[in-house]
Motif scaffolding. Sequence first.
Motif, PDB file in Angstrom:
ATOM      1  N   MET A   1       3.162  -1.838   3.487  1.00 48.72           N
ATOM      2  CA  MET A   1       4.554  -2.069   3.728  1.00 48.72           C
ATOM      3  C   MET A   1       5.071  -3.582   3.862  1.00 48.72           C
ATOM      4  O   MET A   1       5.961  -4.037   3.244  1.00 48.72           O
ATOM      5  CB  MET A   1       5.004  -1.302   4.600  1.00 48.72           C
TER       6      MET A   1
ATOM      7  N   ARG B   1      11.978  -1.047   4.619  1.00 47.28           N
ATOM      8  CA  ARG B   1      10.449  -1.311   4.882  1.00 47.28           C
ATOM      9  C   ARG B   1      10.244  -2.078   6.224  1.00 47.28           C
ATOM     10  O   ARG B   1       9.154  -1.721   6.813  1.00 47.28           O
ATOM     11  CB  ARG B   1       9.812  -2.183   3.673  1.00 47.28           C
TER      12      ARG B   1
ATOM     13  N   MET C   1      10.682   0.434   9.012  1.00 46.72           N
ATOM     14  CA  MET C   1       9.590   1.317   9.294  1.00 46.72           C
ATOM     15  C   MET C   1       8.077   0.510   9.539  1.00 46.72           C
ATOM     16  O   MET C   1       7.525   1.309  10.227  1.00 46.72           O
ATOM     17  CB  MET C   1       9.487   2.103   7.899  1.00 46.72           C
TER      18      MET C   1
ATOM     19  N   ILE D   1       9.831   6.014   3.995  1.00 47.27           N
ATOM     20  CA  ILE D   1      10.567   4.755   4.299  1.00 47.27           C
ATOM     21  C   ILE D   1      12.010   5.214   4.908  1.00 47.27           C
ATOM     22  O   ILE D   1      12.702   5.864   4.222  1.00 47.27           O
ATOM     23  CB  ILE D   1      10.905   3.885   3.010  1.00 47.27           C
TER      24      ILE D   1
END
Length: 284
Positions: free
Chosen positions: A281, A181, A184, A177
């Motif tokens: 995620m 989040r 990413m 990460i």
Amino acid sequence: MASNTRSVKALTLGSALIELRKEAGLSQRKLASEIGRDHATLSRWESGERPPKAAEVSEILRILNVTGERAADVIDMASGTDESQWLAVTIPERRQQLSALLTAEARASHVTQVAPLLIPGTLQTSDVIRAIMVESGVPAGEIAERVAVRIGRRDLYTRREPAQLDILLGELAIRQIIGSRKVMADQLRYLLELGELPNVSIRVVPYSASWYPGLAGSFILIDSEDAETPTIVHVEMQRSGLILHDRDDVDAHRHAADLVREKAMSPADTQGLITEVLTEMENV
């Protein structure tokens, strides 16, 4: 593949001299006359075929009225032009090496990148780039320019005649990460988009693969169809960079990439894994 008759440093020095001459509005013949050399000699200097010595570079810069830090950087490049390894440690050396890397990418026909821990810079979203720079302590006033430079390197695979990219990632690279989040997740979506391009192959080495050569460190292998541009290996370290173009070094890294490829998932399975990680995620 390209021959390695001219060193990367010699080619970079030659390119710098050409740029400065053109900025001064002088033709190659005019500059040769000004420094008391024949046109053929200056041509060999600028092409990297026979790089000039530091004193000769100094004379060129005097005629071109180039002084200060810029002159010092160019003069510094005149040393070690016959060496097959180029280690850049100081900030000026690293600037020079970045210039060489950008030139190599501009001429590249095929790029292989082994990246076990981090998604390569040319594939990073602007938010990921910015997060890395903020957390690594890059001065705030430099971040925007650095982000722009890295984004500009996407031309490698988006230009009209793009290079073929062969990206070999470690699984950690897609799970780490960076930023947040959300940041990413956007990065993983971008990887999925890139994986659909006909000139881009992205493959992940899963955790279950055990040892593979990429665990020894990341590297980039840049090939060109240009006979005057050597195949190079670039290794970036914490506070330095290394460019290799000796045939044995190139062959060793090409073999290492082949071994990594054997441990990697297929591009299709990689797309599936990235989608799976992205879903994780988004749902946490």
